[in-house]
Scaffold this motif. Structure first.
Motif, PDB file in Angstrom:
ATOM      1  N   ARG A  79      42.774  46.487  57.791  1.00 59.28           N
ATOM      2  CA  ARG A  79      42.908  47.208  59.049  1.00 59.28           C
ATOM      3  C   ARG A  79      43.768  48.457  58.859  1.00 59.28           C
ATOM      4  O   ARG A  79      43.498  49.502  59.435  1.00 59.28           O
ATOM      5  N   GLU A  80      44.790  48.364  58.046  1.00 54.44           N
ATOM      6  CA  GLU A  80      45.615  49.542  57.750  1.00 54.44           C
ATOM      7  C   GLU A  80      44.777  50.606  57.049  1.00 54.44           C
ATOM      8  O   GLU A  80      44.830  51.785  57.408  1.00 54.44           O
ATOM      9  N   GLN A  81      43.975  50.220  56.065  1.00 53.88           N
ATOM     10  CA  GLN A  81      43.149  51.182  55.329  1.00 53.88           C
ATOM     11  C   GLN A  81      42.109  51.842  56.231  1.00 53.88           C
ATOM     12  O   GLN A  81      41.902  53.061  56.162  1.00 53.88           O
ATOM     13  N   VAL A  82      41.448  51.051  57.083  1.00 57.64           N
ATOM     14  CA  VAL A  82      40.420  51.651  57.943  1.00 57.64           C
ATOM     15  C   VAL A  82      41.056  52.544  58.997  1.00 57.64           C
ATOM     16  O   VAL A  82      40.483  53.579  59.353  1.00 57.64           O
ATOM     17  N   HIS A  83      42.228  52.171  59.471  1.00 53.25           N
ATOM     18  CA  HIS A  83      42.907  53.024  60.442  1.00 53.25           C
ATOM     19  C   HIS A  83      43.246  54.366  59.814  1.00 53.25           C
ATOM     20  O   HIS A  83      42.992  55.423  60.407  1.00 53.25           O
ATOM     21  N   ARG A  84      43.796  54.358  58.614  1.00 57.64           N
ATOM     22  CA  ARG A  84      44.124  55.617  57.927  1.00 57.64           C
ATOM     23  C   ARG A  84      42.866  56.467  57.737  1.00 57.64           C
ATOM     24  O   ARG A  84      42.882  57.673  57.955  1.00 57.64           O
ATOM     25  N   ARG A  85      41.789  55.826  57.331  1.00 61.75           N
ATOM     26  CA  ARG A  85      40.547  56.556  57.059  1.00 61.75           C
ATOM     27  C   ARG A  85      39.988  57.210  58.321  1.00 61.75           C
ATOM     28  O   ARG A  85      39.603  58.377  58.317  1.00 61.75           O
ATOM     29  N   VAL A  86      39.941  56.444  59.409  1.00 64.10           N
ATOM     30  CA  VAL A  86      39.409  56.987  60.658  1.00 64.10           C
ATOM     31  C   VAL A  86      40.364  58.036  61.229  1.00 64.10           C
ATOM     32  O   VAL A  86      39.931  59.076  61.730  1.00 64.10           O
ATOM     33  N   LEU A  87      41.653  57.803  61.108  1.00 66.64           N
ATOM     34  CA  LEU A  87      42.648  58.748  61.602  1.00 66.64           C
ATOM     35  C   LEU A  87      42.577  60.075  60.846  1.00 66.64           C
ATOM     36  O   LEU A  87      42.773  61.145  61.437  1.00 66.64           O
ATOM     37  N   GLU A  88      42.281  60.044  59.560  1.00 67.98           N
ATOM     38  CA  GLU A  88      42.125  61.284  58.793  1.00 67.98           C
ATOM     39  C   GLU A  88      40.954  62.112  59.320  1.00 67.98           C
ATOM     40  O   GLU A  88      41.032  63.337  59.391  1.00 67.98           O
ATOM     41  N   ALA A  89      39.880  61.441  59.702  1.00 68.60           N
ATOM     42  CA  ALA A  89      38.697  62.150  60.206  1.00 68.60           C
ATOM     43  C   ALA A  89      38.845  62.550  61.669  1.00 68.60           C
ATOM     44  O   ALA A  89      38.264  63.547  62.108  1.00 68.60           O
ATOM     45  N   ARG A  90      39.607  61.774  62.422  1.00 63.77           N
ATOM     46  CA  ARG A  90      39.744  61.995  63.865  1.00 63.77           C
ATOM     47  C   ARG A  90      41.200  61.701  64.242  1.00 63.77           C
ATOM     48  O   ARG A  90      41.539  60.591  64.652  1.00 63.77           O
ATOM     49  N   PRO A  91      42.096  62.679  64.130  1.00 66.13           N
ATOM     50  CA  PRO A  91      43.538  62.443  64.237  1.00 66.13           C
ATOM     51  C   PRO A  91      44.056  61.956  65.589  1.00 66.13           C
ATOM     52  O   PRO A  91      45.190  61.519  65.674  1.00 66.13           O
ATOM     53  N   PHE A  92      43.259  61.998  66.619  1.00 68.44           N
ATOM     54  CA  PHE A  92      43.742  61.633  67.953  1.00 68.44           C
ATOM     55  C   PHE A  92      43.239  60.280  68.425  1.00 68.44           C
ATOM     56  O   PHE A  92      43.295  59.984  69.619  1.00 68.44           O
ATOM     57  N   ILE A  93      42.757  59.421  67.515  1.00 72.80           N
ATOM     58  CA  ILE A  93      42.317  58.096  67.956  1.00 72.80           C
ATOM     59  C   ILE A  93      43.528  57.271  68.384  1.00 72.80           C
ATOM     60  O   ILE A  93      44.641  57.469  67.886  1.00 72.80           O
ATOM     61  N   ARG A  94      43.290  56.362  69.326  1.00 70.11           N
ATOM     62  CA  ARG A  94      44.356  55.467  69.765  1.00 70.11           C
ATOM     63  C   ARG A  94      43.744  54.256  70.473  1.00 70.11           C
ATOM     64  O   ARG A  94      43.720  54.188  71.705  1.00 70.11           O
ATOM     65  N   PRO A  95      43.211  53.297  69.704  1.00 63.02           N
ATOM     66  CA  PRO A  95      42.692  52.084  70.342  1.00 63.02           C
ATOM     67  C   PRO A  95      43.782  51.424  71.180  1.00 63.02           C
ATOM     68  O   PRO A  95      44.961  51.443  70.798  1.00 63.02           O
ATOM     69  N   ASN A  96      43.395  50.874  72.315  1.00 66.87           N
ATOM     70  CA  ASN A  96      44.401  50.243  73.166  1.00 66.87           C
ATOM     71  C   ASN A  96      44.937  48.975  72.495  1.00 66.87           C
ATOM     72  O   ASN A  96      44.371  48.472  71.522  1.00 66.87           O
ATOM     73  N   ALA A  97      46.064  48.465  73.001  1.00 62.75           N
ATOM     74  CA  ALA A  97      46.751  47.323  72.375  1.00 62.75           C
ATOM     75  C   ALA A  97      45.861  46.085  72.295  1.00 62.75           C
ATOM     76  O   ALA A  97      45.917  45.335  71.318  1.00 62.75           O
ATOM     77  N   GLY A  98      45.016  45.876  73.291  1.00 60.22           N
ATOM     78  CA  GLY A  98      44.114  44.724  73.265  1.00 60.22           C
ATOM     79  C   GLY A  98      43.085  44.830  72.154  1.00 60.22           C
ATOM     80  O   GLY A  98      42.776  43.842  71.480  1.00 60.22           O
ATOM     81  N   PHE A  99      42.566  46.029  71.932  1.00 63.96           N
ATOM     82  CA  PHE A  99      41.594  46.226  70.842  1.00 63.96           C
ATOM     83  C   PHE A  99      42.274  46.050  69.490  1.00 63.96           C
ATOM     84  O   PHE A  99      41.680  45.516  68.554  1.00 63.96           O
ATOM     85  N   TRP A 100      43.551  46.490  69.381  1.00 63.27           N
ATOM     86  CA  TRP A 100      44.294  46.263  68.135  1.00 63.27           C
ATOM     87  C   TRP A 100      44.456  44.765  67.874  1.00 63.27           C
ATOM     88  O   TRP A 100      44.318  44.318  66.737  1.00 63.27           O
TER      89      TRP A 100
END
Length: 169
Positions: free
Chosen positions: A106-127
């Motif tokens: 989950r850490e790796q995919v978050h970094r990868r998606v964040l690099e492509a789209r820096p303003f993502i922010r899944p809500n706490a429930g989705f996390w």
């Protein structure tokens, strides 16, 4: 807010970026729309509607497997996953896909998606749902949820470059 490329054939956006020219340019044949309503005009590609609200208690994880499998099976072109703004629901679905089909944490995919789209922010429930999905897939968790002044946010477990990896802070 443009369309962000996550892999060679996987894109992420908000609905405002979806138009025939954008779909054609990226060779999109599968559009995954994570929204309660269908705010799009009819499109000339396959549409997979995930009727879900962007609320912490919404059961997005019920769709992780079916969306991941459909994206994986799309060999005729690219896939675009979108929601209202491309910040919460659609990034969570993309992260679930990457965890399942690329074997990433989950850490790796978050970094990868964040690099492509820096303003993502899944809500706490989705996390939390991604946390459980990571545990199902990998039998461990790479991120824990912590309370901050900005609400409950994910934080990496362990160290990255001699300091904790704090997400979205």
């Amino acid at each position: 807010m443009a369309i962000s490329q996550i892999t060679g054939s996987l894109y992420l956006s908000g609905v405002e970026a979806v138009n025939p020219a954008a779909l054609t340019h990226r060779k999109v044949t599968l559009l995954v729309l994570a929204a309660e309503e269908l705010p799009l005009k009819p499109v000339s590609v396959e549409l997979l509607h995930v009727p879900i609200r962007d609320e912490p208690h919404a059961p997005l994880s019920q769709h992780f497997e079916s969306v991941s499998e459909r994206i994986q099976q799309n060999h005729s072109g690219s896939s675009l996953v979108c929601c209202s703004a491309g910040r919460s629901r659609s990034p969570a679905l993309v992260m679930a896909f990457l965890m399942k089909h690329e074997g990433l944490s989950r850490e790796q995919v978050h970094r990868r998606v964040l690099e492509a789209r820096p303003f993502i922010r899944p809500n706490a429930g989705f996390w939390r749902q991604l946390k459980e999905y990571e545990r199902q897939l990998m039998h461990c968790n790479s991120i824990r949820m912590v309370t901050t002044s900005q609400g409950v946010l994910p934080e990496a477990i362990g160290q990255t470059h001699d300091r904790p990896y704090c997400l979205n802070i």
